[in-house]
Design an enzyme around this catalytic site. Structure first.
Site, short mmCIF file in Angstrom:
data_model
loop_
_atom_site.label_atom_id
_atom_site.label_comp_id
_atom_site.label_asym_id
_atom_site.label_seq_id
_atom_site.Cartn_x
_atom_site.Cartn_y
_atom_site.Cartn_z
N CYS A 52 0.83 -1.22 0.00
CA CYS A 52 0.00 0.00 0.00
C CYS A 52 0.86 1.26 0.00
O CYS A 52 0.33 2.37 -0.14
CB CYS A 52 -0.91 0.00 1.23
SG CYS A 52 -0.01 -0.13 2.78
N ASP A 54 2.67 2.23 2.63
CA ASP A 54 2.86 2.69 4.01
C ASP A 54 4.03 1.95 4.66
O ASP A 54 4.28 0.78 4.35
CB ASP A 54 1.59 2.46 4.84
CG ASP A 54 0.42 3.25 4.29
OD1 ASP A 54 0.66 4.32 3.71
OD2 ASP A 54 -0.72 2.77 4.43
N CYS A 77 -2.31 4.00 7.63
CA CYS A 77 -3.71 4.22 7.94
C CYS A 77 -3.98 4.01 9.44
O CYS A 77 -3.13 3.50 10.17
CB CYS A 77 -4.56 3.23 7.15
SG CYS A 77 -4.22 1.52 7.63
N CYS A 121 -3.05 -4.83 6.30
CA CYS A 121 -2.35 -4.05 7.34
C CYS A 121 -1.81 -4.97 8.43
O CYS A 121 -0.75 -4.70 9.00
CB CYS A 121 -3.27 -3.00 7.95
SG CYS A 121 -4.17 -2.00 6.74
FE1 FES Z 1 -1.28 0.73 4.39
FE2 FES Z 1 -3.11 0.11 6.24
S1 FES Z 1 -3.46 0.83 4.20
S2 FES Z 1 -0.96 -0.04 6.39
#
Ligand code: FES
Length: 156
Positions: A52, A54, A77, A121
């Site tokens: 994602c 992140d 998120c 996640c």
């Molecule tokens: Fe990337 Fe949750 S959408 S860690």
């Protein structure tokens, strides 16, 4: 309505929306996160960027083979906050071997589930924990090499 009332109303409305999608556990661990931050003398650090985009970081401090402290950071998120909070609680006082067998399904169950689009996640959080443990065991297995590397760095 003053600014505090407005903020409270807004927060309640955000929470109401969140409750339609997320479990109470996820909301609790997102809004009251545990173990956020960094450890200055960490024995292992994992930093992983998920598909994602992140990035999650988990640090562990180990004493006598047990995880005595762990902290996490995320730029992701809200669910990644809940995952880091819950996972760092789950590994508290566990041996390295016990922490290594925790799966993303275990984390998902501990959070009382997540909508399908946020399940990844949990995978990112557990991958990050594994990276931190790998970092710790690498240091254990190669203390001489690390010492040589450090001396090399010090000599510039
Ligand atoms: Fe990337 Fe949750 S959408 S860690």
């Amino acid at each position: 309505m003053d600014i505090d009332e407005l903020a409270e109303k807004l927060e309640n409305s955000v929470l109401e929306d969140a409750r339609e999608v997320f479990s109470e556990t996820v909301i609790e661990y997102t809004y009251n996160p545990r173990n956020v931050g960094e450890i200055s003398d960490a024995d292992g650090v994992g930093r992983v960027t998920g598909t994602c985009g992140d990035t999650v970081q988990i640090q562990i401090r180990v004493e006598n083979g047990r995880i005595r402290e762990s902290r996490f950071l995320t730029d992701g998120c809200g669910t990644s906050i809940a995952c880091g909070s819950m996972l760092t609680e789950m590994i508290g006082d566990k041996t390295i071997e016990e922490a290594l067998v925790i799966t993303s399904d275990d984390l998902l169950r501990s959070l009382d589930g997540l909508p399908e689009e946020y399940v990844h996640c949990t995978v990112l959080a557990v991958d990050t924990l594994h990276a931190a443990i790998n970092d710790y065991t690498r240091i254990l297995e190669q203390p001489d090499k690390l010492m040589r590397d450090k001396q090399g760095d010090d000599q510039g």
